[in-house]
Design an enzyme around this catalytic site. Structure first.
Site, short mmCIF file in Angstrom:
data_model
loop_
_atom_site.label_atom_id
_atom_site.label_comp_id
_atom_site.label_asym_id
_atom_site.label_seq_id
_atom_site.Cartn_x
_atom_site.Cartn_y
_atom_site.Cartn_z
CE1 TYR A 1 5.90 4.73 -0.97
CE2 TYR A 1 7.73 3.54 -1.96
CZ TYR A 1 7.19 4.24 -0.90
OH TYR A 1 7.93 4.44 0.25
CG LEU B 1 1.47 1.08 -17.10
CD1 LEU B 1 2.15 0.77 -18.43
CD2 LEU B 1 2.37 0.64 -15.94
CG ASN C 1 1.38 8.28 -9.90
OD1 ASN C 1 2.27 8.98 -10.40
ND2 ASN C 1 1.16 8.26 -8.61
CG ASP D 1 -8.65 2.67 -15.79
OD1 ASP D 1 -8.26 3.82 -15.99
OD2 ASP D 1 -9.37 2.34 -14.82
CB SER E 1 -5.72 6.27 3.59
OG SER E 1 -5.15 7.45 4.08
CB THR F 1 -6.95 10.35 4.70
OG1 THR F 1 -7.05 9.23 3.85
CG2 THR F 1 -5.61 11.03 4.48
CE1 TYR G 1 -5.86 9.49 0.82
CE2 TYR G 1 -6.09 8.54 -1.36
CZ TYR G 1 -5.65 8.45 -0.06
OH TYR G 1 -4.99 7.33 0.37
CE LYS H 1 -7.46 5.10 -0.66
NZ LYS H 1 -7.24 3.86 -1.44
CG PHE I 1 -0.95 5.70 10.06
CD1 PHE I 1 -1.67 4.51 10.10
CD2 PHE I 1 -1.41 6.78 10.81
CE1 PHE I 1 -2.82 4.39 10.89
CE2 PHE I 1 -2.55 6.65 11.61
CZ PHE I 1 -3.25 5.46 11.64
NE ARG J 1 -0.11 13.83 7.39
CZ ARG J 1 -0.56 15.00 7.82
NH1 ARG J 1 -0.37 15.36 9.09
NH2 ARG J 1 -1.23 15.81 7.00
NE ARG K 1 -0.75 18.84 0.99
CZ ARG K 1 -0.05 17.70 0.80
NH1 ARG K 1 0.66 17.53 -0.31
NH2 ARG K 1 -0.05 16.76 1.72
C1 WQD Z 1 2.96 14.59 4.47
C2 WQD Z 1 3.24 15.89 5.22
C3 WQD Z 1 2.28 17.83 4.19
C4 WQD Z 1 4.71 17.70 0.57
C5 WQD Z 1 -0.36 10.56 2.53
C6 WQD Z 1 -0.69 9.93 1.22
C7 WQD Z 1 -2.07 9.34 1.25
C8 WQD Z 1 -2.28 8.53 2.49
C9 WQD Z 1 -1.98 9.36 3.72
C10 WQD Z 1 -1.84 6.21 2.02
C11 WQD Z 1 2.02 16.80 5.27
C12 WQD Z 1 3.80 17.89 4.17
C13 WQD Z 1 4.14 17.40 1.80
C14 WQD Z 1 5.51 18.86 0.43
C15 WQD Z 1 5.14 19.36 2.74
N1 WQD Z 1 -1.45 7.38 2.51
N2 WQD Z 1 4.36 18.22 2.85
N3 WQD Z 1 5.70 19.65 1.52
O1 WQD Z 1 -0.86 14.26 2.81
O2 WQD Z 1 -0.10 12.88 4.80
O3 WQD Z 1 -1.05 11.78 2.69
O4 WQD Z 1 -0.61 9.74 3.60
O5 WQD Z 1 -2.87 5.95 1.50
O6 WQD Z 1 -2.17 8.54 0.12
O7 WQD Z 1 -0.63 10.93 0.24
O8 WQD Z 1 1.23 12.80 2.71
O9 WQD Z 1 3.50 13.17 1.87
O10 WQD Z 1 1.61 14.57 0.90
O11 WQD Z 1 2.36 14.96 3.24
O12 WQD Z 1 5.32 20.09 3.72
O13 WQD Z 1 6.06 19.18 -0.67
O14 WQD Z 1 4.24 16.60 4.51
O15 WQD Z 1 1.74 19.11 4.52
O16 WQD Z 1 2.04 17.46 6.52
P1 WQD Z 1 -0.24 13.03 3.33
P2 WQD Z 1 2.21 13.88 2.07
#
Ligand code: WQD
Length: 344
Positions: A13, A35, A37, A60, A127, A129, A152, A156, A181, A234, A298
């Site tokens: 992406y 490939l 993802n 890979d 990230s 995170t 995850y 990082k 972010f 976020r 989650r």
């Molecule tokens: C966003 C919000 C979920 C899915 C991402 C990337 C990670 C990193 C940090 C770059 C959260 C909520 C999600 C759903 C939901 N970025 N959600 N229902 O977890 O913040 O992490 O940003 O490196 O790689 O994954 O992103 O899109 O999974 O979740 O309510 O079906 O949406 O709880 O609050 P996240 P996300």
């Protein structure tokens, strides 16, 4: 002479959007991707936008011998932008060892090979995170790195430490670490966008697939957080804005301007948005309803995080340009294009 840049995870992406911006800036691009993802069809989308099909090697980054051969076959690579990694917070809680192997060994392989092939800089995809749940918001780069809330996020943090320790050991290359972010949206041409394999883990692809009727209902993971509407906050950043920051970073890390051997930047808009606000913005902007329900939290999710982007604004001269509202429209246009193509 065009500088040659290796983009690992370049059919992914963020990687594919960065390849387009690198080509626009005059770089020659070599993509490696396993490939796992992403789809090789992304190369056609890149070529439709830029008119140039990048060199692609299916590989890979865990395969060090394969990496070495790739560097030999594609001589003259001056810089690397390293995206290739597993990136789903929730999935990492279920499969920690897969995340530790895939996200750590791959970086070590690249760093070990860089001096051998004269690679002078690496831009690393990190990230927000790494901050865990910040005590102070918006979060700055010097915020304390707290214990990660997911494997995850921990990979990082460890990746960043691996880079810093390696640079400080005196290797002949520099690094810039970019802490993203939440990247969302798609290229305005709708030729490339987010297309995860299987059921999307991230919010926006699941949301747009629900809006398209591919998914029955979007689950909102919790509305009992300490936020205005109870859902998580976020900092959602347009993927093209994010890609442009990588071009600036690779120019900086290969140029003389980088003041330090390792620099770290937050790439965000500085605006926090809740999940429910995002759903509302999508419905308002597109006129399309998104069936959704509140479910339990989650595991591994952070309650609220958004960036203080001042350092990137001032030092890199980069600022996010696109609003969340406009970016959501690009995500929806991309989902509609996938339907037109019979892909989803
Ligand atoms: C966003 C919000 C979920 C899915 C991402 C990337 C990670 C990193 C940090 C770059 C959260 C909520 C999600 C759903 C939901 N970025 N959600 N229902 O977890 O913040 O992490 O940003 O490196 O790689 O994954 O992103 O899109 O999974 O979740 O309510 O079906 O949406 O709880 O609050 P996240 P996300």
């Amino acid at each position: 002479m065009k500088k040659k840049i290796l983009v690992t995870g370049g059919t992914g992406y963020i990687g594919s959007h960065t390849v387009v911006e690198l080509q626009a800036a005059g770089y020659e691009v070599v993509i490696i991707d396993n490939l796992s993802n992403s789809n090789v069809e992304v190369l056609k989308g890149i070529e439709k936008i830029s008119g140039i099909c990048p060199t692609f090697v299916q590989l890979d980054c865990n395969d060090k011998a394969g990496l070495s051969k790739m560097f030999t076959d594609n001589a003259g690579i001056k810089g690397i932008i390293h995206f290739a990694a597993s990136k789903a917070v929730g999935e990492s809680v279920q499969q920690p060892l897969m995340y530790y192997r895939n996200n750590l060994v791959t970086l070590v392989n690249l760093l070990e090979l860089m001096p051998e092939f004269g690679v002078e800089g690496i831009v690393f995809s990190s990230s927000c995170t790494v901050y865990g749940q910040p005590d102070i918001l918006p979060v700055t780069e010097d915020a304390p790195i707290k214990p990660a809330l997911s494997p995850y996020g921990n990979t990082k943090q460890i990746n960043e430490e691996i880079i810093r320790d390696t640079i400080y050991s005196g290797v002949p290359f520099k690094s810039i670490i970019l802490r993203y972010f939440n990247p969302i949206g798609a290229h305005p041409s709708a030729e490339i966008g987010e297309l995860p394999n299987g059921v999307p883990q991230n919010l926006i692809p699941y949301l747009t697939q629900t809006a398209m009727g591919i998914r029955q209902e979007l689950s909102v993971y919790g509305n009992d957080y300490d936020t205005p509407d109870g859902s998580c906050i976020r900092d959602y950043i347009n993927v093209v804005d994010l890609a442009k920051a990588h071009v600036i970073a690779i120019e900086r890390v290969l140029g003389e301007k980088s003041l330090a051997d390792v620099e770290t930047f937050n790439l965000g808009t500085g605006r926090g948005v809740t999940v429910l606000e995002l759903i509302n913005a999508f419905e308002t902007g597109t006129g399309v309803k998104v069936p959704h329900k509140i479910v339990e939290r989650r595991e591994g999710d952070i309650e609220k995080v958004w960036a203080n982007p001042k350092k990137a604004n001032e030092v890199l001269g980069w600022t996010a340009q696109e609003s969340v509202e406009d970016t959501l429209l690009t995500a929806w246009n991309w989902q509609k294009r996938l339907r037109e193509k019979g892909i989803q």
